[in-house]
Write a protein that holds these residues in place. Sequence first.
Motif, mmCIF file in Angstrom:
data_model
loop_
_atom_site.group_PDB
_atom_site.id
_atom_site.type_symbol
_atom_site.label_atom_id
_atom_site.label_comp_id
_atom_site.label_asym_id
_atom_site.label_seq_id
_atom_site.Cartn_x
_atom_site.Cartn_y
_atom_site.Cartn_z
ATOM 1 N N GLU A 140 47.168 39.184 44.892
ATOM 2 C CA GLU A 140 46.260 38.063 45.176
ATOM 3 C C GLU A 140 47.033 36.750 45.250
ATOM 4 N N ASP A 185 47.521 33.033 47.848
ATOM 5 C CA ASP A 185 46.413 32.241 47.311
ATOM 6 C C ASP A 185 46.677 30.756 47.569
ATOM 7 N N VAL A 197 35.544 36.161 43.723
ATOM 8 C CA VAL A 197 36.475 36.026 44.857
ATOM 9 C C VAL A 197 35.663 35.681 46.105
ATOM 10 N N GLU A 207 39.366 32.657 50.345
ATOM 11 C CA GLU A 207 39.788 33.919 49.726
ATOM 12 C C GLU A 207 39.537 35.160 50.576
#
Lengths: 441, 171
Positions: free
Chosen positions: A222, A226, A409, A423
């Motif tokens: 992730e 990000d 998310v 996201e």
Amino acid sequence: MDDFAPASSRVAEIERVLPRETEFVRDLRNPNRFLVARKVFTDDQVLRAERDRVFNKCWIYVGHVSEIPRPGDFVAREVAGRPVLFTRNAQGEYRVLLNSCSHRGAEVCRERRGNQRRFRCFYHSWSFSNDGALVSMPDESGFPEGFRKEDHGLAQPYAVDDYRGFVFATFNPEQEPLVDYLADATYYLDLTADQAPGEAGMVVTAGTHEYSMRSNWKLLAENSSDGYHAIPVHKTYLDVQKTKGDTIAGSTDKDWKESHAFDLGNGHTVTVKQAPWGRPIARWKPSMGADTKEIVEASYERLVAANGKDRAELIANLDFNMLIFPNLVINNIMAVIIRTFYPQAPGELNVTAWSLAPGDEPAEARHVRNESFLSFLGPAGLATPDDNEALESCQRGYAARPGEGWNDVSRGMDKFDPPNWDELQMRTFWRRWDELMGGKA
Amino acid sequence: MIPAATEQLRSNKRTRTEVEDFLYYEAQLLDAWRLEEWRDLFTEDGTYLVPSTDNPEGDPVMDLALVDDDREGINGRVQRLMSTYAHIENPRSTTTRLITNVRVWDDDFGDLGAICNVMVTRSRVASSTTYAASVQYLLRPEGDSFRIAHKQAILGHHTLRHVGGVLSIII
């Protein structure tokens, strides 16, 4: 949209993707919400299932052909949780061999790299070629009738292949061909490989970053693309670049221009943007030092000569953070980083990272690149250590409600074309992960 | 630059004690997080290098290091570490340095060479770790003390795994 945008970006995410609701992932509509169960970061059973359903099923990155340029070259490393040797045989072909003797299982090589024709297991002196064939062992005549050396070579993955020098292996007999698996990620691998117009191509430089985090491996998947965390977590990096003379606004929408996030298929994702930092390949910034301007401009001219202006512009100025599912990150940012990572335990991962650079880069240009790389990246860079702390802090925080709680998310889920600080890229990862894991409803 | 480890080393200019005094002072500044004073120990062309753990004797120009700071890089590193936004060092680690096996020699270009072994314990609430390194210096005599023209820390670790995971402090 520009040609760097894959077909998936022509339809809004929530119309393109069916909702799902499993024990791990809630991908909901009306209202749009995306939630990930925190137990996926802490649960031993989940890790056991991941080894089987993710790491044993996908194509997994092994290394770059430039790491073993000559016959006999090898590097030893972990791939999909297994000790492997990435070798080049006498005919110059690369091979991926499991580093475990066919006799009793000891590693046949305990060096991290080198050049040799044979790998001799020190336990009983069984000796293997860099093709993996068993060549000799002491007292061969003592083995029973019917024992054939050709049945006792080093084990190998089901398939090994490369795309433009990036070598992958799979332990899944039913895996699709690599190029199909990579899907739209090939476009971005091309942009990376095309940074070196000369014959030397792109090469992994010497000097490996081998570090670790006390966090779950998926948190790094992730984190690697990000955009939302960049300003709060990396304020000190941006402040130092400002001190060195760069114009940085310190806000996502002003600093990240032309920003998008894309689903590249099969769980692969990319975020693209023009970022506020310089790039040694072609985007000079004051922080790189006045004396480096000519070097960077000369590099850009080489790109134009080799690729034409439009393509050179893309190669030079399209920054991107790409995740090739499940655990390969290739970021074209202030330098080019290849990063791969493996879980050791639910709350522990090992990271290995390399710098990828034009092989014929002159020393002055390489120096600019290394400074640019280390200004942000690496376990002693000005930014990466704070990512470690953020991910370790998440992992510590999950102990607050063992087995419970959900991560949100959802950012940008209502948008047709979300930027890199939303996201979509993470949801793309999670949807694929959940599909493979077969999470129960 | 660095003589063979097996050579007997001696300086005709300065005593080992003088160099030790300086190294202990530097260690004290680092342990006290007085990093701006530490930064100012470097000459204007001073450099601080930590090679990658798998490539301790690599080419400092062509290869990727862990730290490859010129003076501007050192300034930036200190600016960052003094900020409360250097999250991994906020709250700051408690560090304790031991400096041993100090040897000195006269460098061919007029500086004083020094090499020593360093152990740094780094403690945080979340975890503690110990770094070991062989640290080499080029020291430029100035008055009755020195400035650091070059500092290079060769980590005594094959990887950073299980030694803090990363290297967020100065060695």
